[in-house]
Design a protein around this motif. Structure first.
Motif, PDB file in Angstrom:
ATOM      1  N   ASN A  82      23.340 -50.961  32.308  1.00 35.77           N
ATOM      2  CA  ASN A  82      22.858 -52.156  33.002  1.00 35.77           C
ATOM      3  C   ASN A  82      23.678 -53.371  32.591  1.00 35.77           C
ATOM      4  OD1 ASN A  82      20.864 -50.702  34.245  1.00 35.77           O
ATOM      5  ND2 ASN A  82      19.153 -51.812  33.360  1.00 35.77           N
ATOM      6  N   GLY A  83      24.015 -53.442  31.306  1.00 34.95           N
ATOM      7  CA  GLY A  83      24.790 -54.568  30.802  1.00 34.95           C
ATOM      8  C   GLY A  83      26.143 -54.680  31.473  1.00 34.95           C
ATOM      9  N   TYR A  84      26.795 -53.532  31.668  1.00 31.51           N
ATOM     10  CA  TYR A  84      28.104 -53.526  32.330  1.00 31.51           C
ATOM     11  C   TYR A  84      27.980 -54.039  33.766  1.00 31.51           C
ATOM     12  CZ  TYR A  84      32.091 -51.878  34.967  1.00 31.51           C
ATOM     13  OH  TYR A  84      33.154 -51.829  35.816  1.00 31.51           O
ATOM     14  N   ARG A  85      27.028 -53.476  34.519  1.00 30.54           N
ATOM     15  CA  ARG A  85      26.864 -53.902  35.919  1.00 30.54           C
ATOM     16  C   ARG A  85      26.516 -55.382  36.004  1.00 30.54           C
ATOM     17  NH1 ARG A  85      23.510 -48.890  38.767  1.00 30.54           N
ATOM     18  NH2 ARG A  85      25.297 -47.499  39.008  1.00 30.54           N
ATOM     19  N   ALA A  86      25.656 -55.822  35.087  1.00 26.85           N
ATOM     20  CA  ALA A  86      25.268 -57.232  35.088  1.00 26.85           C
ATOM     21  C   ALA A  86      26.449 -58.127  34.742  1.00 26.85           C
ATOM     22  CB  ALA A  86      24.128 -57.457  34.095  1.00 26.85           C
ATOM     23  N   SER A  87      27.299 -57.675  33.820  1.00 24.63           N
ATOM     24  CA  SER A  87      28.445 -58.504  33.424  1.00 24.63           C
ATOM     25  C   SER A  87      29.366 -58.754  34.606  1.00 24.63           C
ATOM     26  CB  SER A  87      29.222 -57.844  32.275  1.00 24.63           C
ATOM     27  OG  SER A  87      29.977 -56.723  32.708  1.00 24.63           O
ATOM     28  N   LYS A  88      29.580 -57.732  35.422  1.00 24.44           N
ATOM     29  CA  LYS A  88      30.420 -57.891  36.614  1.00 24.44           C
ATOM     30  C   LYS A  88      29.747 -58.811  37.636  1.00 24.44           C
ATOM     31  CE  LYS A  88      33.885 -55.207  35.537  1.00 24.44           C
ATOM     32  NZ  LYS A  88      35.216 -55.791  35.285  1.00 24.44           N
ATOM     33  N   THR A  89      28.435 -58.635  37.798  1.00 28.22           N
ATOM     34  CA  THR A  89      27.685 -59.447  38.760  1.00 28.22           C
ATOM     35  C   THR A  89      27.671 -60.911  38.348  1.00 28.22           C
ATOM     36  OG1 THR A  89      26.265 -57.527  39.203  1.00 28.22           O
ATOM     37  CG2 THR A  89      25.469 -59.673  39.944  1.00 28.22           C
ATOM     38  N   PHE A  90      27.304 -61.156  37.097  1.00 26.55           N
ATOM     39  CA  PHE A  90      27.182 -62.541  36.627  1.00 26.55           C
ATOM     40  C   PHE A  90      28.537 -63.240  36.622  1.00 26.55           C
ATOM     41  CE2 PHE A  90      23.314 -61.223  33.801  1.00 26.55           C
ATOM     42  CZ  PHE A  90      22.561 -60.977  34.949  1.00 26.55           C
ATOM     43  N   ALA A  91      29.597 -62.503  36.269  1.00 25.03           N
ATOM     44  CA  ALA A  91      30.932 -63.111  36.230  1.00 25.03           C
ATOM     45  C   ALA A  91      31.395 -63.507  37.630  1.00 25.03           C
ATOM     46  CB  ALA A  91      31.932 -62.156  35.588  1.00 25.03           C
ATOM     47  N   GLU A  92      31.180 -62.616  38.602  1.00 25.90           N
ATOM     48  CA  GLU A  92      31.614 -62.968  39.960  1.00 25.90           C
ATOM     49  C   GLU A  92      30.778 -64.111  40.526  1.00 25.90           C
ATOM     50  OE1 GLU A  92      32.402 -61.360  44.481  1.00 25.90           O
ATOM     51  OE2 GLU A  92      31.589 -59.931  43.023  1.00 25.90           O
ATOM     52  N   LYS A  93      29.469 -64.076  40.290  1.00 30.41           N
ATOM     53  CA  LYS A  93      28.623 -65.184  40.754  1.00 30.41           C
ATOM     54  C   LYS A  93      29.064 -66.508  40.126  1.00 30.41           C
ATOM     55  CE  LYS A  93      24.334 -63.001  42.242  1.00 30.41           C
ATOM     56  NZ  LYS A  93      22.884 -62.853  42.020  1.00 30.41           N
ATOM     57  N   ALA A  94      29.428 -66.448  38.833  1.00 32.30           N
ATOM     58  CA  ALA A  94      29.883 -67.670  38.150  1.00 32.30           C
ATOM     59  C   ALA A  94      31.142 -68.222  38.794  1.00 32.30           C
ATOM     60  CB  ALA A  94      30.119 -67.380  36.666  1.00 32.30           C
ATOM     61  N   ALA A  95      32.032 -67.320  39.273  1.00 32.16           N
ATOM     62  CA  ALA A  95      33.264 -67.768  39.936  1.00 32.16           C
ATOM     63  C   ALA A  95      32.948 -68.496  41.244  1.00 32.16           C
ATOM     64  CB  ALA A  95      34.174 -66.574  40.203  1.00 32.16           C
ATOM     65  N   TRP A  96      32.044 -67.914  42.035  1.00 36.90           N
ATOM     66  CA  TRP A  96      31.694 -68.561  43.300  1.00 36.90           C
ATOM     67  C   TRP A  96      30.945 -69.874  43.075  1.00 36.90           C
ATOM     68  CZ3 TRP A  96      34.424 -67.325  47.203  1.00 36.90           C
ATOM     69  CH2 TRP A  96      34.852 -66.015  47.405  1.00 36.90           C
ATOM     70  N   GLU A  97      30.123 -69.919  42.034  1.00 36.81           N
ATOM     71  CA  GLU A  97      29.414 -71.167  41.701  1.00 36.81           C
ATOM     72  C   GLU A  97      30.399 -72.247  41.253  1.00 36.81           C
ATOM     73  OE1 GLU A  97      26.507 -69.977  38.822  1.00 36.81           O
ATOM     74  OE2 GLU A  97      25.330 -68.852  40.310  1.00 36.81           O
ATOM     75  N   PHE A  98      31.428 -71.830  40.508  1.00 35.06           N
ATOM     76  CA  PHE A  98      32.465 -72.776  40.081  1.00 35.06           C
ATOM     77  C   PHE A  98      33.133 -73.398  41.301  1.00 35.06           C
ATOM     78  CE2 PHE A  98      36.727 -74.057  38.957  1.00 35.06           C
ATOM     79  CZ  PHE A  98      36.587 -74.639  37.701  1.00 35.06           C
ATOM     80  N   LEU A  99      33.450 -72.555  42.274  1.00 39.15           N
ATOM     81  CA  LEU A  99      34.115 -73.032  43.489  1.00 39.15           C
ATOM     82  C   LEU A  99      33.231 -74.049  44.216  1.00 39.15           C
ATOM     83  CD1 LEU A  99      36.847 -72.141  44.947  1.00 39.15           C
ATOM     84  CD2 LEU A  99      35.356 -70.988  46.574  1.00 39.15           C
ATOM     85  N   GLU A 100      31.949 -73.744  44.287  1.00 41.51           N
ATOM     86  CA  GLU A 100      31.021 -74.607  45.018  1.00 41.51           C
ATOM     87  C   GLU A 100      30.801 -75.945  44.311  1.00 41.51           C
ATOM     88  OE1 GLU A 100      26.351 -74.459  46.414  1.00 41.51           O
ATOM     89  OE2 GLU A 100      27.419 -72.576  46.085  1.00 41.51           O
ATOM     90  N   LYS A 101      30.645 -75.892  42.983  1.00 44.61           N
ATOM     91  CA  LYS A 101      30.298 -77.106  42.231  1.00 44.61           C
ATOM     92  C   LYS A 101      31.513 -77.954  41.880  1.00 44.61           C
ATOM     93  CE  LYS A 101      26.145 -75.098  40.160  1.00 44.61           C
ATOM     94  NZ  LYS A 101      25.546 -74.545  38.922  1.00 44.61           N
ATOM     95  N   GLU A 102      32.605 -77.300  41.492  1.00 42.95           N
ATOM     96  CA  GLU A 102      33.773 -78.028  40.983  1.00 42.95           C
ATOM     97  C   GLU A 102      34.729 -78.452  42.094  1.00 42.95           C
ATOM     98  OE1 GLU A 102      34.263 -78.949  37.813  1.00 42.95           O
ATOM     99  OE2 GLU A 102      32.316 -78.091  37.269  1.00 42.95           O
ATOM    100  N   LYS A 103      34.645 -77.801  43.243  1.00 42.72           N
ATOM    101  CA  LYS A 103      35.498 -78.113  44.392  1.00 42.72           C
ATOM    102  C   LYS A 103      36.977 -78.270  43.981  1.00 42.72           C
ATOM    103  CE  LYS A 103      31.882 -79.670  47.371  1.00 42.72           C
ATOM    104  NZ  LYS A 103      30.939 -78.860  46.658  1.00 42.72           N
ATOM    105  N   PRO A 104      37.564 -77.211  43.397  1.00 42.27           N
ATOM    106  CA  PRO A 104      38.957 -77.293  42.961  1.00 42.27           C
ATOM    107  C   PRO A 104      39.918 -77.268  44.143  1.00 42.27           C
ATOM    108  CG  PRO A 104      38.155 -75.054  42.715  1.00 42.27           C
ATOM    109  CD  PRO A 104      36.996 -75.874  43.179  1.00 42.27           C
ATOM    110  N   ASN A 105      41.221 -77.397  43.849  1.00 37.04           N
ATOM    111  CA  ASN A 105      42.251 -77.378  44.898  1.00 37.04           C
ATOM    112  C   ASN A 105      42.504 -75.977  45.446  1.00 37.04           C
ATOM    113  OD1 ASN A 105      42.725 -80.102  44.668  1.00 37.04           O
ATOM    114  ND2 ASN A 105      44.328 -79.858  43.131  1.00 37.04           N
ATOM    115  N   PHE A 106      41.985 -74.958  44.759  1.00 36.23           N
ATOM    116  CA  PHE A 106      42.323 -73.580  45.138  1.00 36.23           C
ATOM    117  C   PHE A 106      41.181 -72.893  45.886  1.00 36.23           C
ATOM    118  CE2 PHE A 106      40.995 -73.541  40.621  1.00 36.23           C
ATOM    119  CZ  PHE A 106      39.871 -72.722  40.690  1.00 36.23           C
ATOM    120  N   THR A 107      41.571 -71.884  46.675  1.00 40.37           N
ATOM    121  CA  THR A 107      40.607 -70.984  47.311  1.00 40.37           C
ATOM    122  C   THR A 107      40.388 -69.788  46.393  1.00 40.37           C
ATOM    123  OG1 THR A 107      42.325 -69.731  48.477  1.00 40.37           O
ATOM    124  CG2 THR A 107      41.382 -71.647  49.615  1.00 40.37           C
TER     125      THR A 107
END
Length: 339
Positions: free
Chosen positions: A163-188
């Protein structure tokens, strides 16, 4: 393009590196040690140092790990494949979840802060961030797509390492999309979500003892470890390593791949099918393989969930390799490692 590739000695990343160089890109790749950099350099003698360079990043889970490595003049794109190396798990949150999230958000923070010219970022995620583990393989009425997210909670993640492995992948990818939404960087951002990844290893970076987990099942057939019983397949969908590697590069190159997830899957397989591919193509392993009367390794009687790879095919234009080609090339590469 000038590209930063994290974790360049990894199973998928080594193929990404080769494809980037073949397609004329300039690559700066991070590795954990100078010896890994030396091995990659030695294997590409015809590639000028202006087209291939290295950065040593020993521990990507440390805050600020990429801050200096990413300071590269003219950098245009980043492909982040590296995963934290701490899998001697005593504390799931500390040893697995936190490093996965920090490793992903850390490189995004570093890009925003120190590499303003980067326009495209591609991250290796996983089918683990899509699949609902509670539903099991026999959720036959459901077809998985990029719209699906693993609903795992932090409480469930702490129950066991799987469960920890699956969650680590899930939480990491969600964190990336949240970063994009909140930080509005120059990159896609584009994320790649492969299931089990099979196919040839880059032999100069591998020993049979240090194989990536997905290819260990092929090694076990070759060595006779599974002669008396074929184990349960577990995950029944797969993709070839060269195809998922190419998808990373195409997602970086194609504007229409921006800000999309990609469920990169070829189709289904079973351990028994792998055994028969090896039997057909490598008769020298016949006495080590389980006989046809040996049980196990087939498909679940209850059927299998569906999958939809149409976005990958339409947007990236990838034609997937079949299982036989993948396994044959993998066995050949493992024979090289044995030498």
């Amino acid at each position: 393009m000038k590209v930063f590739l994290s974790g360049g000695s990894g199973f998928i990343a080594a193929h990404v590196l080769d494809i980037l160089l073949e397609r004329g890109h300039t690559v700066i790749t991070s590795v954990r040690s100078q010896s890994k950099a030396d091995a990659i350099r030695k294997a590409h003698p015809s590639v000028d140092s202006s087209k291939l360079d290295f950065r040593i990043v020993e521990d990507i889970a440390q805050e600020g790990a990429f801050d200096e490595a990413i300071k590269i003049d003219g950098l245009e794109a980043v492909i982040h494949t590296a995963s934290p190396f701490h899998f001697n798990i005593t504390d799931t949150k500390k040893d697995l979840l936190d490093p996965a999230v920090i490793g992903t958000t850390g490189i995004l923070k570093a890009i925003k802060k120190n590499a303003p010219g980067v326009k495209r970022v591609v991250i290796t995620s996983s089918f683990a961030s899509i699949v609902d583990g509670d539903k099991g393989n026999s959720w036959t009425e459901h077809t998985y797509t990029e719209a699906d997210w693993n609903p795992i909670t932090l409480e469930q993640a702490l129950e066991n390492p799987s469960n920890g492995y699956r969650a680590s992948k899930t939480f990491a990818e969600k964190a990336a999309w949240e970063f994009l939404e909140k930080e509005k960087p120059n990159f896609t951002l584009s994320t790649m979500c492969p299931p089990l990844v099979l196919g040839p290893v880059v032999h100069y970076l591998n020993t049979l003892d240090a194989l990536n987990t997905s290819n260990q099942r092929i090694r076990n057939f070759m060595t006779g470890a599974w002669k008396d019983e074929i184990p349960y397949t577990g995950i029944f969908i797969w993709v070839d390593v060269r195809d998922i590697a190419l998808c990373h590069v195409l997602a970086m190159e194609k504007e229409e791949a921006a800000n999309k997830r990609f469920f990169v899957v070829e189709g289904k397989f079973s351990n028994r099918e792998i055994c028969e591919v090896i039997r057909k193509n490598f008769p020298e392993y016949g006495d080590r393989l389980p006989g046809k009367e040996v049980k196990g390794g087939g498909y679940d009687e209850g059927g299998l969930f569906g999958w939809d790879n149409s976005r990958t095919k339409t947007v990236l234009g990838v034609e997937f390799r079949g299982l036989e080609e993948s396994i044959v090339d993998l066995v050949k590469s493992l024979k090289e490692v044995e030498k």
